[in-house]
Design a protein around this motif. Structure first.
Motif, mmCIF file in Angstrom:
data_model
loop_
_atom_site.group_PDB
_atom_site.id
_atom_site.type_symbol
_atom_site.label_atom_id
_atom_site.label_comp_id
_atom_site.label_asym_id
_atom_site.label_seq_id
_atom_site.Cartn_x
_atom_site.Cartn_y
_atom_site.Cartn_z
ATOM 1 N N VAL A 377 -13.941 38.460 52.610
ATOM 2 C CA VAL A 377 -15.202 38.587 52.599
ATOM 3 C C VAL A 377 -15.599 38.535 50.864
ATOM 4 O O VAL A 377 -14.909 39.271 50.132
ATOM 5 N N LEU A 378 -16.864 37.733 50.322
ATOM 6 C CA LEU A 378 -17.001 37.588 49.027
ATOM 7 C C LEU A 378 -18.499 38.194 48.723
ATOM 8 O O LEU A 378 -19.249 38.095 49.664
ATOM 9 N N PHE A 379 -18.427 39.099 47.746
ATOM 10 C CA PHE A 379 -19.631 39.656 47.258
ATOM 11 C C PHE A 379 -20.119 39.005 45.932
ATOM 12 O O PHE A 379 -19.182 38.644 44.979
ATOM 13 N N ILE A 380 -21.383 39.227 45.535
ATOM 14 C CA ILE A 380 -21.879 38.878 44.134
ATOM 15 C C ILE A 380 -22.134 40.112 43.536
ATOM 16 O O ILE A 380 -23.154 40.704 43.977
ATOM 17 N N ALA A 381 -21.881 40.420 42.335
ATOM 18 C CA ALA A 381 -22.189 41.523 41.605
ATOM 19 C C ALA A 381 -23.705 41.493 41.108
ATOM 20 O O ALA A 381 -24.205 40.271 41.328
#
Length: 492
Positions: A377-381
């Protein structure tokens, strides 16, 4: 008819062809004499004295089967490594003399008890540094072998400098400036303790990175060398080089007595040591993938396929990538392949709880839903990037059952997001634009990943051994469910 003689052709471990006549037939001896002169590069068993000496030295200091059992970059690395060993042995004499003077040798007011207690204090600092360093750097040594191999010698030279200047610290008196400034004797004790800690850290980092390099040298493309023998031969060469440096140093050091001559000699030796070590690390051509090498490869591959023709894609070889690598670089940095400027930062193996502190809750929920079928799972700050750094801050969480290939896919996805982000007219896209970037780059990766891996294999890369993430993730996602289902299970 019984055979009266035979001519036996043998190839030794170094690839030389040797001929032996079994029997006494004159015609066979003529054939042997004529045959041994024909092949190019062959050698007779009866060699000239200087040739026999050269082969004997090669057998003692080079691995069996050289050069077939080692990688092509082995010789270049070992030459530079021997040079830096020589410089280190000479500068080590200056450091040893300084440390002995720091322990009280030559000082009539010093006592053996004080020297003993100072030795114990220095040893305590060294041992604690070993424990702490193994905890923090143990999992980083293999992925970033070249970086830590060079960093180990930087730390070692710092230790040498501290030992060398420690006797002169007692002459410093800064008590008139401030009563809180340590005295010269206190500075000397701090310098000796820091020197011991750094020397211990150097041994830890150098040992781990050297093991990774030895494993690389013993793994040529078409054969396999002996790691144990490579270590033994390396120890033999290091012993000879260090012994030569010490013997030469015993003739030179007695004439280096003044502070100016000591600092001049130390500067030259440390500079030569670092330069030789940098050239040694630069000459290594690794075929495994880490974050920096995969970023260079993916950026070049994507730039060559922008027109949509996958058959014209360019994949760099390990040698070409080694020329572009930055030796001292932070692994989490994402750089542009052409300008080498930082366009983002990525962290692999973080927890969802940590991602919640850096991202909006709505963004986390949407990303968890979008990557429901993916092993990561990839998140953008937030807009200022991770920890306020330029470019997007990309956080990656892994799910239970992930493998090394999933780490590579997640890192390539982060690279594609950073490249797309840097091409935007504004550095602060909206939440919807950010999510669109994630979705579009995910689709791009899905289309190009298989072709990219095939190109890597054709270019000579070892795609089975990659090290995107240093160590194990902080936590792994085991599953996800809605809060309503969780409440029903709790009430049931």
């Amino acid at each position: 008819m019984a055979l009266t003689s035979l001519v036996i052709a043998e190839k030794d471990e170094a690839g030389r062809v040797l001929y032996t006549t079994v029997g006494t037939d004159v015609s066979a001896q003529k054939i042997t004499s004529r045959t041994t002169k024909a092949p190019l590069g062959t050698r007779l068993f009866s060699e000239k004295p200087w040739q026999a000496l050269r082969h004997s030295i090669s057998a003692v200091f080079l691995p069996a089967g050289y050069p077939n059992t080692v990688t092509p970059d082995y010789v270049h690395y070992q030459i530079y490594n021997d040079v830096q060993e020589f410089c280190s042995s000479l500068s080590g004499l200056l450091a040893s003399r300084g440390a002995l003077e720091g322990f009280g040798v030559g000082d009539a007011s010093a006592s053996a008890t004080q020297a003993l207690l100072l030795t114990v204090l220095k040893d305590v600092c060294s041992r604690f540094t070993t424990i702490i360093g193994a905890y923090y750097f143990g999992t980083s040594l293999y992925p970033e072998t070249k970086t830590f191999r060079f960093l180990a010698d930087v730390i070692n030279d710092t230790s040498i400098v501290l030992d060398t200047i420690s006797p002169y610290l007692t002459t410093i008196s800064l008590s008139t400036v401030s009563p809180y400034v340590p005295s010269g004797s206190t500075l000397q004790i701090i310098a000796l303790c820091m020197s011991g800690a750094m020397r211990s850290l150097c041994g830890l980092v150098a040992g781990g990175s050297k093991a990774a390099l030895t494993d690389h040298f013993a793994s040529p493309v078409n054969s396999k060398g002996d790691v144990g023998e490579l270590n033994a031969k390396s120890a033999s060469r290091s012993t000879v080089v260090a012994l030569t440096g010490v013997l030469l140093g015993t003739l030179i050091v007695p004439y280096i007595t003044t502070r100016t001559s000591t600092y001049t000699a130390l500067f030259v030796l440390v500079l030569g040591h670092l330069l030789a070590n940098y050239l040694a690390v630069r000459s290594v051509v690794l075929r495994s993938l880490n974050r920096q090498r995969s970023a260079i490869l993916w950026s070049t591959f994507r730039n060559s396929t922008r027109d949509g023709d996958a058959h014209r894609s360019i994949t760099l070889t390990p040698t070409e990538v080694s020329h572009r690598e930055i030796i001292l670089d932070v692994p989490s940095r994402i750089r542009d392949a052409l300008s080498t400027r930082v366009i983002g930062h990525g962290s692999l193996g973080v927890s969802v709880q940590y991602a919640m502190t850096r991202c909006n809750t709505s963004h986390v929920l949407r990303m968890l839903q979008h990557f429901h079928e993916e092993p990561y799972v990839l998140f953008i700050a937030d807009r200022n990037g991770l920890w306020g750094r330029p470019g997007p801050g990309i956080l990656v969480c892994f799910k239970e059952g992930y493998d090394s290939l999933d780490q590579l896919r997640a890192w390539l996805h982060a690279l594609e997001i950073a490249a797309t982000w840097s091409a935007l007219p504004t550095s602060s896209p909206t939440a919807s634009e950010t999510e669109n970037i994630v979705l579009e780059t995910h689709e791009t990766l899905r289309r190009q990943f298989s072709r990219f891996m095939q190109c890597l294999k054709e270019a000579g890369w070892n795609i089975e051994e990659d090290a995107m993430m240093m160590g194990s993730p902080g936590s792994v996602i085991m599953g996800q469910e809605s809060s309503e289902k969780k409440k029903k299970k709790k009430n049931a």
